[in-house]
Scaffold this motif. Structure first.
Motif, PDB file in Angstrom:
ATOM      1  N   ASP A 215       0.860  -1.189   0.000  1.00 27.52           N
ATOM      2  CA  ASP A 215       0.000   0.000   0.000  1.00 27.52           C
ATOM      3  C   ASP A 215       0.898   1.241   0.000  1.00 27.52           C
ATOM      4  O   ASP A 215       1.789   1.377   0.848  1.00 27.52           O
ATOM      5  CB  ASP A 215      -0.898   0.017   1.239  1.00 27.52           C
ATOM      6  N   ASP A 217       0.010   4.675   0.195  1.00 27.03           N
ATOM      7  CA  ASP A 217      -0.333   5.775   1.108  1.00 27.03           C
ATOM      8  C   ASP A 217      -1.627   5.427   1.851  1.00 27.03           C
ATOM      9  O   ASP A 217      -2.189   4.346   1.668  1.00 27.03           O
ATOM     10  CB  ASP A 217      -0.480   7.100   0.341  1.00 27.03           C
ATOM     11  N   MET A 218      -2.090   6.345   2.676  1.00 31.88           N
ATOM     12  CA  MET A 218      -3.273   6.074   3.498  1.00 31.88           C
ATOM     13  C   MET A 218      -4.526   5.885   2.642  1.00 31.88           C
ATOM     14  O   MET A 218      -5.387   5.065   2.964  1.00 31.88           O
ATOM     15  CB  MET A 218      -3.493   7.219   4.492  1.00 31.88           C
ATOM     16  N   GLU A 219      -4.638   6.654   1.560  1.00 32.04           N
ATOM     17  CA  GLU A 219      -5.793   6.509   0.666  1.00 32.04           C
ATOM     18  C   GLU A 219      -5.779   5.134  -0.002  1.00 32.04           C
ATOM     19  O   GLU A 219      -6.808   4.455  -0.090  1.00 32.04           O
ATOM     20  CB  GLU A 219      -5.771   7.603  -0.399  1.00 32.04           C
ATOM     21  N   ASP A 220      -4.588   4.740  -0.431  1.00 30.80           N
ATOM     22  CA  ASP A 220      -4.399   3.421  -1.048  1.00 30.80           C
ATOM     23  C   ASP A 220      -4.752   2.323  -0.043  1.00 30.80           C
ATOM     24  O   ASP A 220      -5.441   1.358  -0.376  1.00 30.80           O
ATOM     25  CB  ASP A 220      -2.936   3.288  -1.487  1.00 30.80           C
ATOM     26  N   LYS A 221      -4.287   2.497   1.195  1.00 24.72           N
ATOM     27  CA  LYS A 221      -4.543   1.510   2.247  1.00 24.72           C
ATOM     28  C   LYS A 221      -6.035   1.404   2.543  1.00 24.72           C
ATOM     29  O   LYS A 221      -6.580   0.300   2.705  1.00 24.72           O
ATOM     30  CB  LYS A 221      -3.781   1.890   3.522  1.00 24.72           C
ATOM     31  N   SER A 222      -6.709   2.554   2.597  1.00 26.38           N
ATOM     32  CA  SER A 222      -8.144   2.572   2.885  1.00 26.38           C
ATOM     33  C   SER A 222      -8.934   1.835   1.807  1.00 26.38           C
ATOM     34  O   SER A 222      -9.813   1.021   2.120  1.00 26.38           O
ATOM     35  CB  SER A 222      -8.627   4.027   2.990  1.00 26.38           C
ATOM     36  N   ASP A 223      -8.598   2.107   0.546  1.00 23.56           N
ATOM     37  CA  ASP A 223      -9.283   1.445  -0.581  1.00 23.56           C
ATOM     38  C   ASP A 223      -9.017  -0.057  -0.573  1.00 23.56           C
ATOM     39  O   ASP A 223      -9.939  -0.867  -0.750  1.00 23.56           O
ATOM     40  CB  ASP A 223      -8.824   2.045  -1.914  1.00 23.56           C
ATOM     41  N   SER A 279     -10.045  -1.106 -11.715  1.00 20.29           N
ATOM     42  CA  SER A 279      -9.309  -0.332 -10.711  1.00 20.29           C
ATOM     43  C   SER A 279      -7.874  -0.792 -10.474  1.00 20.29           C
ATOM     44  O   SER A 279      -7.016   0.024 -10.141  1.00 20.29           O
ATOM     45  CB  SER A 279     -10.079  -0.341  -9.384  1.00 20.29           C
TER      46      SER A 279
END
Length: 320
Positions: A215, A217-223, A279
């Motif tokens: 992952d 970044d945090m956005e990537d991790k969240s998704d 995606s």
């Protein structure tokens, strides 16, 4: 500063990057790209049907002369079939790598070895092209970008073979586990089985794609966390259409009605398709190149002093 809050200086500064991006996009649309997907699981789980449904085309082994009445091979038999698909002006060379014979024998000891060998052979091909002094502008990419592993819908637990296969190959290829023929279970049974499978994979130290460590970044991790919580996707495949509420839909006819393949209330096929093709397709290719291939490449280059560059003369001499 314009109405978008971007200074004219910034636009001038990044203008070359912007036009470079447009050129890359135009070139990709013109030349197309490769995507190689491997399907693994014992016979009768609907692997070919699901892949054909995913890409809305007869891209799996049925179109390569394989028939249901053919004898199951005594060992794992690797079969690769390629097709060029085009949508919106973009060409994709799709290669489906099938593994008939996997898990179908009385003794399935080491039946993953031919698959592991095939994956490494594709890395080796790419590496040899890379070290050529006069290498091709565009190296043919036959590396496996994704391995769909089909889990039998037992409702109980993973087979030892499932655990062993994913444990041994998860560090060399992107494994995406899917529960096949999900319409054979109730929704409650399906959810319980999915949770049990996730727990068994965690206990076995098996990392499936998308791996947490990659992952960005945090956005990537969240998704990706949302995707990981939904996996393994419970899917149904079908190449037959039925009339439902005045619309033609892909589905499987049962005694109690039609199981609609693309209806999220019936199965998770649509989630798998969006995840795999829309995606995360590019990320699958990048993780293959930057992680799995680089790991193989580093290991090979450290063996016996590394691979020596191959010139065109060397190639000609080796062919004599």
């Amino acid at each position: 500063i314009n109405e978008m809050g971007i200074s004219n200086y910034s636009f001038v500064l990044f203008q070359p990057v912007y036009f470079s991006f447009l050129q890359m996009r135009k070139k990709t649309m013109k030349t197309g790209f490769d995507f190689n997907i491997m399907v693994v699981g014992h016979s009768g789980l609907g692997k070919s049907t699901l892949v054909n449904t995913l890409f809305k085309s007869q891209v799996s082994r049925k179109s390569a002369g394989w028939a249901r009445d053919d004898k199951i091979p005594k060992t794992v038999d690797i079969k690769a079939v390629s097709h060029v698909l085009e949508e919106g002006g973009v060409k994709m060379k799709l290669t489906v790598v099938d593994t008939p014979g996997f898990g179908d024998q009385i003794n399935n000891d080491n039946c993953w070895e031919p698959i592991s060998k095939y994956i490494n052979e594709q890395y080796e091909k790419f590496l040899k092209e890379e070290v050529n002094i006069t290498r091709k502008k565009r190296i043919p990419d036959t590396r496996v970008h994704c391995c769909l592993y089909f889990i039998s819908p037992t409702g109980h637990s993973l087979r030892q073979l499932d655990v062993e296969f994913m444990k041994r190959l998860s560090h060399s290829v992107n494994i995406i586990p899917v529960i096949a023929k999900a319409d054979t279970m109730t929704i409650e049974e399906r959810q319980d089985f999915k949770q049990r499978v996730r727990k068994e994979l965690e206990m076995g130290g098996i990392e499936f794609y998308p791996q947490k460590e990659f992952d960005e970044d945090m956005e990537d991790k969240s998704d990706n966390d949302k995707i990981r919580e939904a996996m393994p996707f419970a899917v149904v495949g079908s190449d037959k259409e039925y009339q439902v509420n005045g619309k033609r839909v892909l589905g499987r006819k049962t005694a109690w009605g039609i199981v609609e393949v693309e209806n999220p209330n019936h199965c998770e096929f649509a989630q798998l398709r969006d995840f795999l093709i829309r995606s995360h397709l590019q990320d699958l290719k990048e993780v293959t190149h930057n992680i799995h291939y680089e790991t193989y490449r580093a290991k090979r280059l450290n063996e016996n002093g590394g691979l020596h560059p191959i010139s065109s003369n060397d190639t000609q001499e080796s062919n004599l």
